[in-house]
Motif scaffolding. Structure first.
Motif: not given
Length: 506
Positions: A271-272, A278-279, A281, A284, A354-355, A402
């Motif tokens: 998990i980023n 991109k973190a 979110n 994250g 979520i990517d 992500q």
């Protein structure tokens, strides 16, 4: 990629009985790999398949046997001081690198220092406790450690223990990975990216009397079904990572043999947390969302649906059979009620998109689809992004994800499965998790030599990291390797690597 496609077509044609003209094989072993290895530089390499190739070209100071015992390779013996801060290593005499240069204490010192200092080294974190390497005599080195480091010898059974020719490495500079010069049983003669890696027997290898195959060709074939078709049709002699769903097919084929061993490694979701934009979110930024996602999963169901129940569900960086597994934290059961409650508590409403980056193999795609369906029941919307293996490593490093499903091939000591992923600034810590307390506990575990003391420290790490860390562990694969019955003396190993010394083709 066109080359791979042609090979896939050939395999399918062969499987339908369209037989190509017979080709004299001689002592030529053809190995199917699940992906194309990354750079063939022991200091810079990250991929599992590169380790399979390195097993033929780059000997290490030490190796492991089937029971995880440390055994000599380029080293003959070792002696650790009472305070744990000095390690004396005696080296094997009469060893040559592929360029004819002698392997000696100066070369060992150069290789270890290169691992520690070269820009971008992924070995630095593995042996960073080494403060200095001294040459005692032509065949003896002394490692002076900053602090006692109990996993050191285990680290030297892998890429950190691989020795390279100082002359070749200095001449090649940052291009060394294009044609590495080591002291293994085979030397690299050709590499065509995404198509093949060819190695030939090294005439001056120190243990040449036990090398019986003249040439090995490694062929990256992403599709496991195509790899198996090639093996069954005679286009390959060995293939790694056979699908669990193909075990029955292999066992029923009288021309094939199957070996299996529970992996030292694991499959996980990274998990980023802090690696770029991109973190930013909820997954994250809030550990409650990560916990909710974890609780939306059913590891037993993943194992049954994708792997026919052959793999081992897990939730830690060592498998449940490992002596360092923390029984206090068993594999969690799926709990959608609690997952939804945690999402509500974290202020997440509606579906959370979520990517989800996934390496392109048939099994990982299947797992990703099961995860997508399971997590959807809790309110997650995984957008699966299929990515080629080497590209995914770069994307992960750059923070372009992500959620990233990754596989770590594993080390015999728990330190090799944890520190490189969990500590601040570590090279495989792609989610950029950072907690100084976790770092301090890892240093304590490294300094302790007593099993009970180390396990107690790892219990503290698990209690904190499994709740708020950047990785969700899913399962431990069976290392499934199929090969022609013409191949003799193959040894199944828990690291899944193919030891080529001693192998014979009838």
């Amino acid at each position: 990629m066109r080359q791979i496609a042609r090979r896939a077509v050939l395999a399918l044609a062969l499987s339908f009985g369209i037989v190509a003209p017979a080709i004299a094989q001689g002592s030529h072993l053809r190995v199917g790999l699940a992906d194309d290895p990354d750079v063939l530089d022991p200091s810079l390499s990250r991929s599992y398949t590169s380790r399979i190739v390195f097993a033929s070209i780059c000997d290490k100071l030490f190796d492991i046997d089937e029971k995880l015992n440390i055994v000599p390779q380029l080293a003959l013996s070792h002696d650790t001081s009472e305070d744990g801060k000095t390690v004396i290593i005696k080296l094997r005499p009469g060893v040559k690198f592929h360029d004819g240069e002698p392997f000696d204490a100066e070369a060992a010192k150069f290789s270890l220092e290169r691992h520690l200092t070269i820009k971008g080294s992924y070995r630095r974190a593995e042996i960073s406790t080494i403060d200095a390497v001294e040459v005692v005599d032509p065949l003896t080195i002394k490692l002076n450690l900053k602090t006692p480091f109990s996993p050191l010898l285990n680290q030297l059974t892998d890429r950190a223990g691989m020795m390279v020719s100082p002359k070749a490495a200095q001449a090649a500079g940052d291009k060394f990975g294009l044609k590495p010069v080591c002291a293994g049983p085979y030397r690299l003669v050709e590499r065509v990216q995404q198509d093949r890696i060819v190695v030939e027997k090294f005439a001056d290898y120190w243990d040449k009397d036990h090398v019986f195959i003249d040439k090995i060709t490694y062929l990256p074939i992403v599709d496991a079904t195509v790899r198996l078709a090639n093996l069954r049709a005679g286009g390959l002699d060995l293939t790694e990572r056979v699908l669990a769903t193909d075990i029955k097919t292999v066992r029923e084929d009288p021309k094939l043999s199957l070996s299996k061993a529970v992996s030292l490694g694991f499959s996980s979701l990274i998990i980023n947390l802090a690696n770029g934009p991109k973190a930013d979110n909820p997954l994250g930024k809030d550990f409650r969302v990560r916990r909710a996602f974890d609780l939306s999963l059913d590891r037993d169901a993943i194992n049954q649906v994708v792997f026919n129940g052959e793999f081992v569900p897990g939730n830690q960086w060592v498998n449940p059979q490992h002596p360092y597994y923390q029984e206090k934290f068993p594999v969690p059961k799926r709990d959608l009620v609690k997952a939804k409650a945690l999402l509500k508590e974290a202020g997440v409403s509606g579906r959370l998109t979520i990517d989800f980056m996934v390496v392109n193999t048939s099994e990982t795609r299947a797992v990703a689809e099961v995860l997508q369906a399971m997590s959807a029941d809790a309110g997650f919307d995984l957008k699966i992004r299929i990515t080629e293996g080497a590209t995914a490593l770069k994307e992960g490093e750059d923070g372009n994800f992500q959620l990233y499903m990754n596989w770590w091939s594993g080390r015999s000591d728990p330190d090799g499965n944890s520190v490189i992923h969990q500590t601040c600034g570590a090279p495989q810590n792609l989610g950029h998790y950072c907690d100084k307390q976790i770092d301090a506990w890892h240093q304590e575990a490294r300094a302790a030599s007593d099993f009970g003391t180390r396990k107690a420290i790892y219990e503290k790490i698990a209690a904190k990291y499994l709740v708020e860390g950047s990785m969700i562990y899913l399962y431990h694969p069976q290392m499934l390797i199929a090969h022609t019955v013409r191949l003799e003396n193959y040894r199944p190993m828990p690291d899944g690597l193919v030891r080529v010394v001693g192998l014979k083709l009838k």
